[in-house]
Scaffold this active site. Structure first.
Site, short mmCIF file in Angstrom:
data_model
loop_
_atom_site.label_atom_id
_atom_site.label_comp_id
_atom_site.label_asym_id
_atom_site.label_seq_id
_atom_site.Cartn_x
_atom_site.Cartn_y
_atom_site.Cartn_z
N HIS A 40 6.53 -11.88 7.51
CA HIS A 40 5.34 -11.08 7.27
C HIS A 40 5.63 -9.63 7.64
O HIS A 40 5.99 -9.33 8.79
CB HIS A 40 4.18 -11.61 8.12
CG HIS A 40 2.92 -10.81 7.95
ND1 HIS A 40 2.28 -10.69 6.74
CD2 HIS A 40 2.20 -10.08 8.84
CE1 HIS A 40 1.20 -9.94 6.90
NE2 HIS A 40 1.14 -9.55 8.14
N ASP A 73 -2.63 -13.06 7.28
CA ASP A 73 -3.06 -12.20 8.39
C ASP A 73 -4.07 -11.17 7.88
O ASP A 73 -3.72 -10.02 7.63
CB ASP A 73 -1.85 -11.50 9.01
CG ASP A 73 -2.23 -10.63 10.20
OD1 ASP A 73 -3.23 -10.94 10.85
OD2 ASP A 73 -1.54 -9.64 10.47
N ASP A 92 3.82 -6.03 7.59
CA ASP A 92 2.62 -5.23 7.36
C ASP A 92 3.01 -3.99 6.56
O ASP A 92 3.90 -3.23 6.95
CB ASP A 92 1.98 -4.83 8.68
CG ASP A 92 1.26 -6.00 9.33
OD1 ASP A 92 0.58 -6.75 8.61
OD2 ASP A 92 1.38 -6.18 10.56
N HIS A 132 -4.57 -4.82 4.73
CA HIS A 132 -5.52 -5.23 5.77
C HIS A 132 -5.40 -4.48 7.10
O HIS A 132 -6.20 -4.75 8.00
CB HIS A 132 -5.41 -6.75 6.00
CG HIS A 132 -4.07 -7.21 6.52
ND1 HIS A 132 -3.16 -7.86 5.71
CD2 HIS A 132 -3.50 -7.13 7.73
CE1 HIS A 132 -2.09 -8.16 6.41
NE2 HIS A 132 -2.27 -7.73 7.65
#
Length: 1060
Positions: A260, A372, A262, A577
């Site tokens: 993951h 997430d 971001d 997000h």
């Protein structure tokens, strides 16, 4: 002769084995200390430092200067490039040789002009394999480059991870050497770590646990780290344990490599580009070495970055995708926030993402991958299904602060009844490391035992990237099928969901939103980002509409498809997000604001270009083009330009009886305001005397009353709302003995996640902000608009000014607000106590609305003390209600009968400047009879957010008004008009409509466009084979179920000059 058996003490035996593999204790004689053998320093080390993120070709041309281990470099966000010259000793022939590199910051090894591996201490990657086995003819000398970013995996927070970055942080190289790597010792270490994990995880009451511990102890007995000839016996002992198989009933874990990243968070967007390269090139290495290893990867934006900046790496990813080892997932442009983006923006996430995956990897994704984010809209299942996606994976609800979500595998049913198969990895993480503890937790924590026997296990360092390591892969391969443990497969999303589908008849169903009971502050943090998001969603809506109409009206007009795609992708990027939510560092927030400015600037140019095309060849006089971009008739007071830069008010009505997307022109050079009648020369409508707003009435007590014949507003001397009356019924909307428009201030000190969280205890610190009598003054004195304004000192450091506006014919009163905000850990809201009683309040969400409780009966109720909404919320009892509208806010709540809109926060991490400065926003209050649906609350909120467009025309404007579409039912909203993506050269429009009331309805769509054919399609604009619609008298009949979204393809007739 075998030694006689000894009685064993659990703790001492366990610790004995732990010390044997420890990297800290007894490394002079334990196994870990022999993992690396002979070493030698690098032949030469040189470096150069730059504030720029250079390409490899640019970097190697720079002036490298001698460097040595122990040197410091920096500061934060700079880059240090190292030139590493190596000479491998002749005596290392037949050995595995590594470059051992340890430094602060994130490193990337370059070899022969290509990236080959990421290096980071935080991500357990501190060596690079130069050769698995040094051959006689292999070169002994080579040159590598190591690009080191001056930031860690999780940024550069000063003191704590989420603190604002330390701009002066320095970094250091602590190791740079060649070393012989002992692969056989590595395998033994993996086995011993797993045996320890089994012993600890199963506990002292489990027979298999003792078997694991005794096996590990025997290995220590027979294994002499200094004598490799003892290793095969030790390995045989381990294999005997791990080769004992489990039964058929064992739970199956589907282990997938995952990383993951971001897209921006505690580091800027540009650093994410390099994070992707560092992480994915390491995954490529693992795929090369482990044919059974599968790596899943989401976010089309990140893949596009790698394609543009690292084409060689991207080609390898495509190659492994063909082999089934690199698996794109998610289907969206980025892993967006699940609350704040509009319904149309969510559609575009999938439209852009799925088209990218199809174009670049030959297939679309079948699973939505959003591990997430801070909540999940109830409309996502419908959007997913209409974008070719039937499966959904996340784990974020494991973060719930109050209630444990009851399922890990279930069907999720959305607002319209659409269902997707949802799975939450029971280990409650997307960054597993392959330990026995995690494997056992995955089974133990599964809340759907008995309903399904399969679970996902996502392994690899994440958030800041890093991804899987060889250690993780080795552990999971060793645990393939061992008695006492669940079965572990290196698997794929397709295999996982196929297995879950086979158990689907036993699964439960969750209906409605997936509300995260945490991070409620993200609905409000960084208000300027929220405002930019809402404004840019509107601009792109308007540009697409006008460009579509221009395409119809002008044969010469070229629809700006490429420009619009670029602007949409910029907006979608900002909806990541940790960006639109405001939970990012200052650098990211500033970049986001620049993105919004680019969208505004380019969007307005495209609007003007479409206006020019719409007016081309028109016979009318020069003037203004007035465009109604909404699907209903509107009459609004607008400020129209006058010579010299001044503005005057005019009353504008959209054309037709129920016009949508109408065009009309105004040919007068300017308008003048009149107290009793609207100005002349306003197209299509003139106000009569009884529709003129009465002049504001100022009382001797300092209060002011505004009255337009629809509602009557009374403000007390400090600007609070003492009365709001619906004139026709005489019904008072404000609770008896209370006042509305009451600003309130709360202490806002979360437990940890500063920009993310607002805690329930903040409600215990409520402090009304009291104004000073005499500050209220009359603004505009009637005619078409009446207003009053006041000043309010919020605190010694912050102040507010507000104009309360009531327009002729308008069913709501607007509150234009300007705040100068300079606070620390404070939360500003505005409250409206309503004379309404209801156990449920209604909030707008994407393509619809939903109800949430106004009471705190259960823990599920009070966990929603702060919720999110889009343009409106409403509190209604039978026959009457009060709606609160807004133009850029998302945080809200209704407790008992008090409607509260969240305005501004003041967190200090990760951005110490978040929300500081000047803000402008508008909210509005609308009392109504009957239901909010019948009263037009939905239309009112749209009108507040999409004012009539007033565009200057460089030449002549149309003589007569023109309307493109009409929808017969107020329950159906025509949300989007755009050109089809699937037919870039053709004349095909896409219309998107949705049912907004929550009802079954038949409606007619009338169009004045030259439509040749109409076909239903999905959200990806693929035709429904049975979706051809009969066109009768320029009308199409459409049938909707509650909250259903439908899309149409309108194939236009060729323009006359292009006809054969």
């Amino acid at each position: 002769m075998a030694a006689a058996p000894f009685l064993k003490h659990w703790r001492t035996t366990l610790e004995r084995v732990e010390k044997f593999v420890s990297p800290l204790y007894s490394t002079d004689c334990n196994l870990r200390g022999r993992l690396f053998g002979d070493t030698c320093p690098v032949a030469a080390l040189s470096s150069f430092l730059t504030p720029e993120r250079l390409s490899f070709q640019e970097a190697i041309q720079q002036d490298f200067r001698p460097a040595q281990v122990g040197d410091s470099f920096g500061p934060t966000w700079w880059t240090c490039w190292f030139r590493v010259e190596l000479t491998i000793p002749e005596s290392w022939v037949d050995q595995e040789v590594h470059l051992r590199w340890e430094s602060d910051g994130e490193g990337l090894v370059w070899r022969d002009g290509e990236p080959v591996q990421g290096l980071t201490k935080e991500g357990d990657k501190t060596s690079y394999v130069l050769t698995d086995r040094l051959g006689e003819g292999d070169p002994r000398s080579l040159i590598l480059y190591v690009e080191v970013a001056c930031n860690g995996l999780l940024g550069a927070g000063k003191g704590t991870m989420i603190a604002a970055p330390d701009p002066e942080k320095m970094f250091q190289v602590s190791r740079a050497e060649l070393a012989v790597f002992h692969r056989d010792i590595h395998k033994l270490l993996v086995d011993l770590e797993l045996l320890l994990g089994v012993a600890k995880g199963l506990g002292e009451d489990n027979q298999r646990s003792f078997q694991a511990l005794y096996t590990a102890n025997q290995i220590v007995n027979v294994c002499d780290p200094a004598e490799p000839e003892t290793f095969p016996v030790a390995q045989d002992l381990a294999s005997r344990f791990f080769d004992q198989r489990g039964g058929e009933s064992q739970h199956t874990i589907h282990a997938m490599g995952h990383c993951h990243i971001d897209t921006a968070w505690l580091w800027p967007f540009k650093e994410t580009v390099r994070k992707c390269a560092r992480s994915w090139v390491t995954a490529v290495q693992l795929m090369e070495r482990n044919p059974e290893f599968i790596f899943v990867c989401s976010q089309a934006q990140q893949l596009e970055w790698v394609k543009n900046h690292y084409p060689g790496l991207y080609a390898r990813l495509q190659e492994f995708a063909c082999h089934g080892q690199f698996v794109p997932v998610g289907g969206t442009w980025v892993e967006m926030d699940g609350n704040i983006p509009s319904g149309e923006a969510m559609v575009r996430q999938f439209l852009q993402g799925q088209n990218f995956f199809l174009q670049e990897f030959g297939k679309m994704c079948s699973e939505f991958w959003l591990p997430d984010t801070f909540g999940y809209s109830a409309q996502l299942p419908q959007i997913m299904r209409s974008c070719g996606i039937r499966h959904f994976l996340t784990q974020k609800l494991s973060w719930n602060l109050v209630n444990s979500f009851p399922h890990h595998t279930f069907f999720w049913e959305g607002l319209d009844g659409s269902r997707v198969l949802a799975h939450f990895p029971p280990g409650d993480s997307y960054g597993m490391e392959g330990s026995v503890e995690e494997v056992l937790k995955t089974v133990a924590k599964n809340r759907d035992k008995g309903r399904t026997n399969h679970s996902a296990f996502l392994f690899g360092f994440g958030d800041g990237g890093g991804g899987p390591t060889q250690n993780m892969v080795d552990r999971l391969k060793r645990l393939y099928n061992t008695d006492g443990l669940p079965r572990v497969q290196l698997s794929s999303p397709r295999r996982l969901f196929s297995a879950l589908e086979s158990d689907s008849e036993r699964l439960c169903t969750w209906v409605g939103e997936l509300f995260l009971e945490l991070h409620n502050g993200t609905y409000t943090t960084h208000a300027q980002i929220k405002k930019g998001n809402r404004e840019c969603e509107r601009i792109l809506h308007d540009v697409e509409l006008l460009s579509s109409l221009a395409l119809v009206r002008s044969a010469q007009f070229l629809y700006p498809a490429a420009q619009l795609q670029g602007l949409w992708r910029l907006l979608l990027l900002n909806q990541f997000h940790d960006v639109v939510t405001g939970s990012c560092i200052q650098l990211v927030a500033e970049e986001a604001m620049c993105h919004y400015e680019d969208i505004r600037s380019h969007g307005n140019k495209l609007l003007n270009a479409a206006a020019v095309a719409l007016c081309a060849g028109e016979p009318g006089p020069e003037g203004l083009l007035i465009v109604n971009t909404l699907p209903w008739k509107r009459t609004e007071v607008l400020a129209l330009p006058r010579p010299g830069g001044a503005h005057s008010l005019g009353l504008i009505s959209s054309p037709g009886d129920s016009a949508q997307h109408g065009l009309c022109s105004r040919s007068c050079p300017h308008l003048t305001a009149a107290p009793a009648a609207p100005a002349a020369c306003v197209c299509c409508a003139r106000a009569t005397a009884n529709s003129v707003s009465r002049p504001p009435s100022a009382k001797t007590d300092g209060s002011v009353t505004l009255d337009n014949g629809i509602i009557r507003v009374k403000l007390d001397p400090t600007g609070r709302l003492s009365s709001l009356v619906l004139v026709a019924s005489g019904r008072e909307a404000i609770a008896e003995g209370a006042v509305g428009n009451q600003f309130v201030l709360f202490d806002d000190v979360p437990l940890y996640w500063d920009a993310w969280d607002v805690m329930d205890y903040h409600l215990e610190t409520r402090k009304p902000v009291l104004g000073q009598a005499g500050t209220l003054a009359v603004g505009t004195e009637g005619g078409m608009r009446g207003s009053a304004w006041f000043l309010l000192q919020i605190s010694p450091n912050s102040r507010l000014s507000q104009e309360v506006v009531l327009d002729v014919g308008c069913p709501y009163v607007r509150f234009h607000t300007e705040v100068h905000w300079h606070e620390a850990h404070k939360f500003l809201k505005v409250e409206f106590p309503a004379r309404v009683r209801s156990n449920q309040a209604t909030y707008e969400v994407q393509f619809g609305h939903l109800q949430r409780p106004t009471h705190y009966n259960t823990s599920w109720d009070w966990a929603r003390f702060e919720v999110w909404a889009h343009r409106w919320m409403d509190l209604s009892e039978h026959g009457f209600g009060l709606a609160l509208l807004n133009d850029c806010k998302y945080g809200a709540s209704v407790r008992n009968s008090v409607l509260s809109l969240s305005l501004l926060r003041a967190p200090k991490a990760p951005d110490a400047t978040a929300d500081m400065g000047r803000h402008e926003f508008t909210y509005a209050l609308m009392p109504h009879m009957g239901s909010f649906q019948d009263a037009g609350v939905i239309q009112a909120a749209y009108s507040l957010n999409f004012p009539l467009l007033v565009l200057p025309t460089p030449g002549r404007a149309p003589v007569s008004a023109w309307s493109a579409f009409t929808v017969s039912s107020p329950a159906v909203v025509l949300e989007t008009v755009k050109k089809a993506e699937t037919n870039p050269e053709g004349r095909v429009l896409v219309l998107r409509l949705y049912e907004a009331h929550g009802s079954h309805v038949d409606c007619w769509l009338h169009t004045s466009l030259p439509v040749q054919e109409a076909i239903l399609c999905d959200l990806l604009e693929h035709q429904d084979p049975a979706g051809h619609l009969p066109l009768r008298d320029a009308r199409l009949k459409l049938t909707f179920s509650p909250f259903q979204v439908q899309s149409l393809l309108l194939v236009l007739q060729p323009p006359p000059e292009l006809s054969p």
